[in-house]
Design a protein around this motif. Structure first.
Motif, PDB file in Angstrom:
ATOM      1  N   THR A  30       0.827  -1.207   0.000  1.00 15.01           N
ATOM      2  CA  THR A  30       0.000   0.000   0.000  1.00 15.01           C
ATOM      3  C   THR A  30       0.857   1.252   0.000  1.00 15.01           C
ATOM      4  OG1 THR A  30      -1.780  -1.152   1.165  1.00 15.01           O
ATOM      5  CG2 THR A  30      -1.771   1.249   1.309  1.00 15.01           C
ATOM      6  N   THR A  66       2.749   1.594  -3.427  1.00 14.36           N
ATOM      7  CA  THR A  66       1.818   1.977  -4.485  1.00 14.36           C
ATOM      8  C   THR A  66       1.476   3.454  -4.404  1.00 14.36           C
ATOM      9  OG1 THR A  66       0.884  -0.252  -4.511  1.00 14.36           O
ATOM     10  CG2 THR A  66      -0.432   1.496  -5.521  1.00 14.36           C
ATOM     11  N   TYR A  67       1.180   3.934  -3.211  1.00 12.59           N
ATOM     12  CA  TYR A  67       0.832   5.349  -3.049  1.00 12.59           C
ATOM     13  C   TYR A  67       2.030   6.255  -3.345  1.00 12.59           C
ATOM     14  CZ  TYR A  67      -0.324   9.828  -1.037  1.00 12.59           C
ATOM     15  OH  TYR A  67      -0.514  11.171  -0.863  1.00 12.59           O
ATOM     16  N   GLN A  89      -2.552  10.531   4.158  1.00 14.88           N
ATOM     17  CA  GLN A  89      -2.949   9.627   3.083  1.00 14.88           C
ATOM     18  C   GLN A  89      -2.477   8.197   3.350  1.00 14.88           C
ATOM     19  OE1 GLN A  89      -4.925  10.119   0.397  1.00 14.88           O
ATOM     20  NE2 GLN A  89      -5.373  12.116   1.286  1.00 14.88           N
ATOM     21  N   LEU A  90      -1.235   8.058   3.790  1.00 20.62           N
ATOM     22  CA  LEU A  90      -0.723   6.719   4.092  1.00 20.62           C
ATOM     23  C   LEU A  90      -1.486   6.082   5.249  1.00 20.62           C
ATOM     24  CD1 LEU A  90       3.132   7.187   3.678  1.00 20.62           C
ATOM     25  CD2 LEU A  90       1.612   5.797   2.249  1.00 20.62           C
ATOM     26  N   ARG A  97      -4.898   4.899   4.067  1.00 17.92           N
ATOM     27  CA  ARG A  97      -4.802   3.707   3.219  1.00 17.92           C
ATOM     28  C   ARG A  97      -4.428   2.463   4.038  1.00 17.92           C
ATOM     29  NH1 ARG A  97      -4.497   7.844  -0.096  1.00 17.92           N
ATOM     30  NH2 ARG A  97      -4.793   7.616  -2.334  1.00 17.92           N
TER      31      ARG A  97
END
Length: 135
Positions: free
Chosen positions: A85, A88-89, A110-111, A114
């Motif tokens: 994850t 990818t971000y 954001q991390l 996710r």
């Protein structure tokens, strides 16, 4: 007059966004009784290549997850998903976003979001960035 209003509006927008980000980060402050129940799960450092057009060629990110002690084993078992994850971000972020002075707050939120979607909010309560290096 128009330019002054534009600058004032931009400043107000920045302040509102920055304040909102800070509120989200500081929203969860554990009580003293909860501190004994907290464990930190280190995540292997990530090195992301930024591409040939970037002034800085790599991003090095080191983080830790804040979890309840009882959930530490469950969160650790999901580490491959967490790393996927995060990779990818981070590969999807533009270099301009990374170089922005306010990027760290945005990336952290954001991390965390996710990771919580992937492993569950009940397992991960916070993400701490211990190293953020563009080189």
């Amino acid at each position: 007059m128009g330019a002054a209003l534009g600058v004032a509006s931009a400043g107000a927008s920045f302040a509102a966004t920055y304040t909102d980000l800070l509120e989200k980060i500081t929203a969860h402050r554990p009580a003293a009784s909860e501190l004994a129940d907290i464990a930190f799960l280190p995540i292997d450092s990530l090195v992301i290549s930024l591409g040939p057009a970037a002034q800085n060629r790599h991003l090095r990110l080191t983080t830790q997850l804040e979890v309840k002690s009882a959930k530490l084993t469950e969160a650790a078992a999901l580490m491959p998903r967490i790393l996927d994850t995060m990779n990818t971000y981070l590969r999807a972020i533009s270099v301009a976003e990374l170089e922005d002075p306010g990027a760290l707050l945005h990336i952290r939120l954001q991390l965390l979001h996710r990771i919580q979607v992937v492993v569950g909010e009940d397992r991960v309560s916070d993400l701490l960035i211990t190293e953020f290096l563009l080189s």
